[in-house]
Design a protein around this motif. Structure first.
Motif, PDB file in Angstrom:
ATOM      1  N   LEU A 150      -2.353   0.906 -12.155  1.00  0.00           N
ATOM      2  CA  LEU A 150      -2.761   1.880 -11.130  1.00  0.00           C
ATOM      3  C   LEU A 150      -4.195   1.653 -10.659  1.00  0.00           C
ATOM      4  N   ASP A 151      -4.794   0.569 -11.098  1.00  0.00           N
ATOM      5  CA  ASP A 151      -6.162   0.244 -10.677  1.00  0.00           C
ATOM      6  C   ASP A 151      -6.093  -0.493  -9.335  1.00  0.00           C
ATOM      7  N   MET A 152      -5.822   0.244  -8.289  1.00  0.00           N
ATOM      8  CA  MET A 152      -5.574  -0.332  -6.965  1.00  0.00           C
ATOM      9  C   MET A 152      -6.897  -0.543  -6.239  1.00  0.00           C
ATOM     10  N   PRO A 153      -7.256  -1.780  -5.904  1.00  0.00           N
ATOM     11  CA  PRO A 153      -8.594  -2.045  -5.382  1.00  0.00           C
ATOM     12  C   PRO A 153      -8.799  -1.722  -3.905  1.00  0.00           C
ATOM     13  N   HIS A 154      -7.715  -1.556  -3.137  1.00  0.00           N
ATOM     14  CA  HIS A 154      -7.886  -1.511  -1.681  1.00  0.00           C
ATOM     15  C   HIS A 154      -7.558  -0.153  -1.061  1.00  0.00           C
ATOM     16  N   LEU A 155      -8.237   0.120   0.045  1.00  0.00           N
ATOM     17  CA  LEU A 155      -7.970   1.294   0.878  1.00  0.00           C
ATOM     18  C   LEU A 155      -7.769   0.813   2.307  1.00  0.00           C
ATOM     19  N   SER A 156      -6.568   1.034   2.827  1.00  0.00           N
ATOM     20  CA  SER A 156      -6.250   0.688   4.212  1.00  0.00           C
ATOM     21  C   SER A 156      -6.399   1.962   5.041  1.00  0.00           C
ATOM     22  N   MET A 157      -7.507   2.044   5.759  1.00  0.00           N
ATOM     23  CA  MET A 157      -7.773   3.244   6.563  1.00  0.00           C
ATOM     24  C   MET A 157      -8.799   2.890   7.634  1.00  0.00           C
ATOM     25  N   GLY A 158      -8.693   3.554   8.762  1.00  0.00           N
ATOM     26  CA  GLY A 158      -9.597   3.299   9.864  1.00  0.00           C
ATOM     27  C   GLY A 158      -8.947   2.457  10.938  1.00  0.00           C
ATOM     28  N   MET A 159      -8.991   2.997  12.176  1.00  0.00           N
ATOM     29  CA  MET A 159      -8.454   2.288  13.327  1.00  0.00           C
ATOM     30  C   MET A 159      -9.531   2.216  14.407  1.00  0.00           C
ATOM     31  N   SER A 160      -9.132   1.923  15.617  1.00  0.00           N
ATOM     32  CA  SER A 160     -10.111   1.585  16.655  1.00  0.00           C
ATOM     33  C   SER A 160     -11.139   2.680  16.904  1.00  0.00           C
ATOM     34  N   ARG A 161     -10.734   3.942  16.834  1.00  0.00           N
ATOM     35  CA  ARG A 161     -11.658   5.029  17.170  1.00  0.00           C
ATOM     36  C   ARG A 161     -12.579   5.420  16.026  1.00  0.00           C
TER      37      ARG A 161
ATOM     38  N   PHE B 215       0.858  -1.170   0.000  1.00  0.00           N
ATOM     39  CA  PHE B 215       0.000   0.000   0.000  1.00  0.00           C
ATOM     40  C   PHE B 215       0.902   1.230   0.000  1.00  0.00           C
ATOM     41  N   ILE B 216       0.587   2.196  -0.834  1.00  0.00           N
ATOM     42  CA  ILE B 216       1.293   3.473  -0.783  1.00  0.00           C
ATOM     43  C   ILE B 216       0.684   4.307   0.337  1.00  0.00           C
ATOM     44  N   GLN B 217       1.526   4.734   1.269  1.00  0.00           N
ATOM     45  CA  GLN B 217       1.037   5.573   2.362  1.00  0.00           C
ATOM     46  C   GLN B 217       0.974   7.022   1.898  1.00  0.00           C
ATOM     47  N   VAL B 218      -0.175   7.640   2.106  1.00  0.00           N
ATOM     48  CA  VAL B 218      -0.399   9.024   1.678  1.00  0.00           C
ATOM     49  C   VAL B 218      -0.694   9.875   2.909  1.00  0.00           C
ATOM     50  N   ASN B 219      -0.011  10.996   3.018  1.00  0.00           N
ATOM     51  CA  ASN B 219      -0.256  11.914   4.140  1.00  0.00           C
ATOM     52  C   ASN B 219      -1.373  12.871   3.739  1.00  0.00           C
ATOM     53  N   VAL B 220      -2.593  12.365   3.801  1.00  0.00           N
ATOM     54  CA  VAL B 220      -3.745  13.161   3.375  1.00  0.00           C
ATOM     55  C   VAL B 220      -3.973  14.350   4.290  1.00  0.00           C
TER      56      VAL B 220
ATOM     57  N   MET C   3      -2.953   3.759   1.618  1.00  0.00           N
ATOM     58  CA  MET C   3      -3.139   3.764   3.073  1.00  0.00           C
ATOM     59  C   MET C   3      -2.987   5.180   3.594  1.00  0.00           C
ATOM     60  N   THR C   4      -3.773   5.516   4.615  1.00  0.00           N
ATOM     61  CA  THR C   4      -3.568   6.779   5.304  1.00  0.00           C
ATOM     62  C   THR C   4      -3.910   6.627   6.776  1.00  0.00           C
ATOM     63  N   MET C   5      -3.398   7.564   7.555  1.00  0.00           N
ATOM     64  CA  MET C   5      -3.707   7.650   8.976  1.00  0.00           C
ATOM     65  C   MET C   5      -4.403   8.977   9.221  1.00  0.00           C
ATOM     66  N   ALA C   6      -5.581   8.921   9.801  1.00  0.00           N
ATOM     67  CA  ALA C   6      -6.344  10.130  10.080  1.00  0.00           C
ATOM     68  C   ALA C   6      -5.828  10.782  11.362  1.00  0.00           C
ATOM     69  N   PRO C   7      -6.107  12.049  11.561  1.00  0.00           N
ATOM     70  CA  PRO C   7      -5.707  12.713  12.803  1.00  0.00           C
ATOM     71  C   PRO C   7      -6.338  12.029  14.012  1.00  0.00           C
ATOM     72  N   LEU C   8      -5.597  12.033  15.109  1.00  0.00           N
ATOM     73  CA  LEU C   8      -6.116  11.489  16.362  1.00  0.00           C
ATOM     74  C   LEU C   8      -7.053  12.523  16.976  1.00  0.00           C
ATOM     75  N   THR C   9      -8.321  12.156  17.100  1.00  0.00           N
ATOM     76  CA  THR C   9      -9.320  13.105  17.588  1.00  0.00           C
ATOM     77  C   THR C   9     -10.359  12.386  18.421  1.00  0.00           C
ATOM     78  N   GLU C  10     -10.960  13.110  19.353  1.00  0.00           N
ATOM     79  CA  GLU C  10     -12.021  12.543  20.176  1.00  0.00           C
ATOM     80  C   GLU C  10     -13.342  12.473  19.422  1.00  0.00           C
ATOM     81  N   LYS C  11     -13.418  13.143  18.275  1.00  0.00           N
ATOM     82  CA  LYS C  11     -14.644  13.179  17.482  1.00  0.00           C
ATOM     83  C   LYS C  11     -14.407  12.436  16.173  1.00  0.00           C
ATOM     84  N   PRO C  12     -14.764  11.150  16.110  1.00  0.00           N
ATOM     85  CA  PRO C  12     -14.490  10.358  14.906  1.00  0.00           C
ATOM     86  C   PRO C  12     -14.998  10.990  13.619  1.00  0.00           C
ATOM     87  N   GLU C  13     -16.093  11.728  13.679  1.00  0.00           N
ATOM     88  CA  GLU C  13     -16.656  12.332  12.478  1.00  0.00           C
ATOM     89  C   GLU C  13     -15.657  13.267  11.798  1.00  0.00           C
TER      90      GLU C  13
END
Length: 229
Positions: A194-205, A122-127, A160-170
């Motif tokens: 470049l037809d990449m089928p997967h998105l690695s995103m989302g963690m416990s919160r 997965f290519i990690q992207v700093n969105v 793949m990306t990592m979202a900001p750590l926040t108390e408000k998942p929305e």
């Protein structure tokens, strides 16, 4: 500690609800049990429960677990990988979720070639653009992806990306939505590689939000296997 089976049942309910809200098939969502904060026995329990995907992020601790349990499940390296650690990961882990620079890609390609086992990446992207997060900046993604897909022992399967750590998942929703948009942008470039089928995103919160926005791999640690300090 609550059993993994109990946690997994709850997680699957949440995923089914998120899929219902977004008109998706729950079968399209893969759960990675992130076991980096638990010991080998807890990792074994995850596999015994029926979880298939195991995620680790520190090579020095992951390799002994793999040596004990690697004949079971599908192993994902999800953390930042240093070039001098690639030798330990290639040939053991089927997936790498943090490909973010060409020098790393060259080393992965070299070691995967030596192991005669292509690495699914997965290519990690700093969105989010946060300075403390790794990843390719979105503007450079198309050029980077075009370079990476030419390496013979790398199979680029998604972003793949990592979202900001926040108390408000929305608040993570725009980040996940943008990664989905970047996936669509790559697919529009008329190159089947470049037809990449997967998105690695989302963690416990925030995994329910990630599912609603198109995640196909969730990286779940504390909400699924817990944490041993």
């Amino acid at each position: 500690m609550i059993t993994i089976q109990q946690q997994w049942d709850q997680v699957q309910r949440q995923i089914r609800e998120a899929c219902r809200r977004s008109d998706r098939d729950p079968q399209d969502v893969n759960i990675i049990a992130v076991t980096k904060y638990v010991d080998q026995e807890r990792t074994r329990e995850a596999l015994d429960t029926g979880l298939v995907h195991i995620g680790e992020s520190r090579a020095q601790e992951a390799v002994p677990k793999w040596e004990a349990l690697g004949d079971r499940g599908v192993w994902h390296f999800i953390g930042r990988l240093q070039r001098n650690k690639v030798r330990q990961v290639a040939g053991r882990f089927q997936y790498l979720h943090s490909l973010d620079r060409f020098s790393l890609a060259e080393e992965v390609n070299k070691r995967a070639g030596e192991a005669e086992t292509p690495m699914h990446c997965f290519i990690q992207v700093n969105v989010s653009g946060e300075a403390n997060k790794q990843g390719v900046v979105p503007q450079e993604l198309p050029e980077f992806a075009r370079e990476i897909v030419q390496l013979p022992f790398i199979r680029v399967v998604g972003l793949m990306t990592m979202a900001p750590l926040t108390e408000k998942p929305e608040e993570t929703r725009p980040v996940f939505r943008e990664l989905k948009s970047l996936q669509a942008r790559l697919r529009s470039l008329d190159d089947l590689r470049l037809d990449m089928p997967h998105l690695s995103m989302g963690m416990s919160r925030d995994y329910s939000i990630a599912v609603e926005e198109g995640a196909t791999f969730l990286r779940l640690g504390s909400v699924l296997v817990g944490r041993q300090d």
